[in-house]
Design a protein around this motif. Sequence first.
Motif, PDB file in Angstrom:
ATOM      1  N   LYS A   5     -26.932  41.759  -6.174  1.00 32.90           N
ATOM      2  CA  LYS A   5     -26.071  41.197  -5.138  1.00 32.90           C
ATOM      3  C   LYS A   5     -25.126  40.129  -5.679  1.00 32.90           C
ATOM      4  O   LYS A   5     -24.007  39.987  -5.193  1.00 32.90           O
ATOM      5  CB  LYS A   5     -26.916  40.630  -4.006  1.00 32.90           C
ATOM      6  N   VAL A   6     -25.522  39.412  -6.697  1.00 33.53           N
ATOM      7  CA  VAL A   6     -24.661  38.383  -7.284  1.00 33.53           C
ATOM      8  C   VAL A   6     -23.401  39.027  -7.864  1.00 33.53           C
ATOM      9  O   VAL A   6     -22.282  38.572  -7.606  1.00 33.53           O
ATOM     10  CB  VAL A   6     -25.421  37.577  -8.361  1.00 33.53           C
ATOM     11  N   GLU A   7     -23.579  40.089  -8.615  1.00 35.40           N
ATOM     12  CA  GLU A   7     -22.427  40.778  -9.212  1.00 35.40           C
ATOM     13  C   GLU A   7     -21.576  41.476  -8.158  1.00 35.40           C
ATOM     14  O   GLU A   7     -20.350  41.509  -8.269  1.00 35.40           O
ATOM     15  CB  GLU A   7     -22.883  41.787 -10.269  1.00 35.40           C
ATOM     16  N   LEU A   8     -22.216  42.019  -7.124  1.00 42.57           N
ATOM     17  CA  LEU A   8     -21.451  42.677  -6.077  1.00 42.57           C
ATOM     18  C   LEU A   8     -20.626  41.664  -5.285  1.00 42.57           C
ATOM     19  O   LEU A   8     -19.495  41.952  -4.901  1.00 42.57           O
ATOM     20  CB  LEU A   8     -22.377  43.463  -5.155  1.00 42.57           C
ATOM     21  N   LEU A  27     -15.286  51.409  -0.148  1.00 41.83           N
ATOM     22  CA  LEU A  27     -16.567  52.035  -0.460  1.00 41.83           C
ATOM     23  C   LEU A  27     -16.940  53.125   0.535  1.00 41.83           C
ATOM     24  O   LEU A  27     -17.878  53.880   0.307  1.00 41.83           O
ATOM     25  CB  LEU A  27     -17.688  50.985  -0.474  1.00 41.83           C
ATOM     26  N   ASN A  28     -16.227  53.165   1.660  1.00 43.31           N
ATOM     27  CA  ASN A  28     -16.511  54.105   2.744  1.00 43.31           C
ATOM     28  C   ASN A  28     -17.896  53.838   3.357  1.00 43.31           C
ATOM     29  O   ASN A  28     -18.694  54.752   3.562  1.00 43.31           O
ATOM     30  CB  ASN A  28     -16.386  55.553   2.271  1.00 43.31           C
ATOM     31  N   VAL A  29     -18.154  52.555   3.624  1.00 44.03           N
ATOM     32  CA  VAL A  29     -19.386  52.141   4.303  1.00 44.03           C
ATOM     33  C   VAL A  29     -19.000  51.284   5.508  1.00 44.03           C
ATOM     34  O   VAL A  29     -17.876  50.803   5.614  1.00 44.03           O
ATOM     35  CB  VAL A  29     -20.333  51.344   3.376  1.00 44.03           C
ATOM     36  N   ASN A  30     -19.943  51.079   6.384  1.00 45.88           N
ATOM     37  CA  ASN A  30     -19.722  50.244   7.553  1.00 45.88           C
ATOM     38  C   ASN A  30     -19.646  48.788   7.124  1.00 45.88           C
ATOM     39  O   ASN A  30     -20.472  48.319   6.338  1.00 45.88           O
ATOM     40  CB  ASN A  30     -20.876  50.466   8.539  1.00 45.88           C
ATOM     41  N   VAL A  31     -18.667  48.059   7.653  1.00 46.20           N
ATOM     42  CA  VAL A  31     -18.483  46.658   7.266  1.00 46.20           C
ATOM     43  C   VAL A  31     -19.708  45.817   7.644  1.00 46.20           C
ATOM     44  O   VAL A  31     -20.099  44.917   6.891  1.00 46.20           O
ATOM     45  CB  VAL A  31     -17.176  46.074   7.852  1.00 46.20           C
ATOM     46  N   ALA A  32     -20.339  46.119   8.768  1.00 45.52           N
ATOM     47  CA  ALA A  32     -21.535  45.374   9.174  1.00 45.52           C
ATOM     48  C   ALA A  32     -22.675  45.609   8.182  1.00 45.52           C
ATOM     49  O   ALA A  32     -23.423  44.685   7.847  1.00 45.52           O
ATOM     50  CB  ALA A  32     -21.956  45.775  10.579  1.00 45.52           C
ATOM     51  N   GLN A  33     -22.793  46.834   7.703  1.00 39.40           N
ATOM     52  CA  GLN A  33     -23.825  47.144   6.712  1.00 39.40           C
ATOM     53  C   GLN A  33     -23.587  46.360   5.431  1.00 39.40           C
ATOM     54  O   GLN A  33     -24.511  45.764   4.872  1.00 39.40           O
ATOM     55  CB  GLN A  33     -23.834  48.642   6.412  1.00 39.40           C
ATOM     56  N   ARG A  36     -24.448  42.707   6.022  1.00 43.43           N
ATOM     57  CA  ARG A  36     -25.907  42.495   6.091  1.00 43.43           C
ATOM     58  C   ARG A  36     -26.542  42.560   4.705  1.00 43.43           C
ATOM     59  O   ARG A  36     -27.434  41.784   4.383  1.00 43.43           O
ATOM     60  CB  ARG A  36     -26.560  43.517   7.018  1.00 43.43           C
ATOM     61  N   ILE A  37     -26.080  43.484   3.884  1.00 42.14           N
ATOM     62  CA  ILE A  37     -26.640  43.629   2.536  1.00 42.14           C
ATOM     63  C   ILE A  37     -26.344  42.387   1.694  1.00 42.14           C
ATOM     64  O   ILE A  37     -27.222  41.871   1.012  1.00 42.14           O
ATOM     65  CB  ILE A  37     -26.102  44.902   1.850  1.00 42.14           C
ATOM     66  N   LEU A  38     -25.117  41.892   1.764  1.00 41.31           N
ATOM     67  CA  LEU A  38     -24.728  40.773   0.906  1.00 41.31           C
ATOM     68  C   LEU A  38     -25.106  39.402   1.467  1.00 41.31           C
ATOM     69  O   LEU A  38     -25.338  38.467   0.707  1.00 41.31           O
ATOM     70  CB  LEU A  38     -23.229  40.818   0.636  1.00 41.31           C
ATOM     71  N   GLU A  39     -25.157  39.258   2.769  1.00 37.84           N
ATOM     72  CA  GLU A  39     -25.351  37.932   3.347  1.00 37.84           C
ATOM     73  C   GLU A  39     -26.675  37.726   4.079  1.00 37.84           C
ATOM     74  O   GLU A  39     -27.113  36.598   4.231  1.00 37.84           O
ATOM     75  CB  GLU A  39     -24.208  37.616   4.323  1.00 37.84           C
ATOM     76  N   ASN A  40     -27.305  38.781   4.545  1.00 43.61           N
ATOM     77  CA  ASN A  40     -28.496  38.615   5.380  1.00 43.61           C
ATOM     78  C   ASN A  40     -29.765  39.156   4.749  1.00 43.61           C
ATOM     79  O   ASN A  40     -30.729  39.447   5.433  1.00 43.61           O
ATOM     80  CB  ASN A  40     -28.292  39.289   6.749  1.00 43.61           C
TER      81      ASN A  40
END
Length: 72
Positions: A5-8, A27-33, A36-40
């Motif tokens: 996650k640090v590098e992403l 990336l063609n992913v949901n912005v909420a996803q 959540r992955i990077l911040e929560n």
Amino acid sequence: MELNKVELKKLLYERFNGNFTKMARELNVNVAQLYRILENNSNAGSKFFGKLMSWCKQNYVDHGKYFFYLSC
């Protein structure tokens, strides 16, 4: 496999100026996803890994620094 996650987050700020929406579209992913992955502290699933890896290959970005490969 686990997400670095640090590098992403570095990629988010360096390539997308910290804009979650721009990165999610690329990336063609949901912005909420993505948020959540990077911040929560949510975990990325196999679809996310696949889309990230595909984006990296299309944009000639070394995907190796965004993943931790775990051995059994």
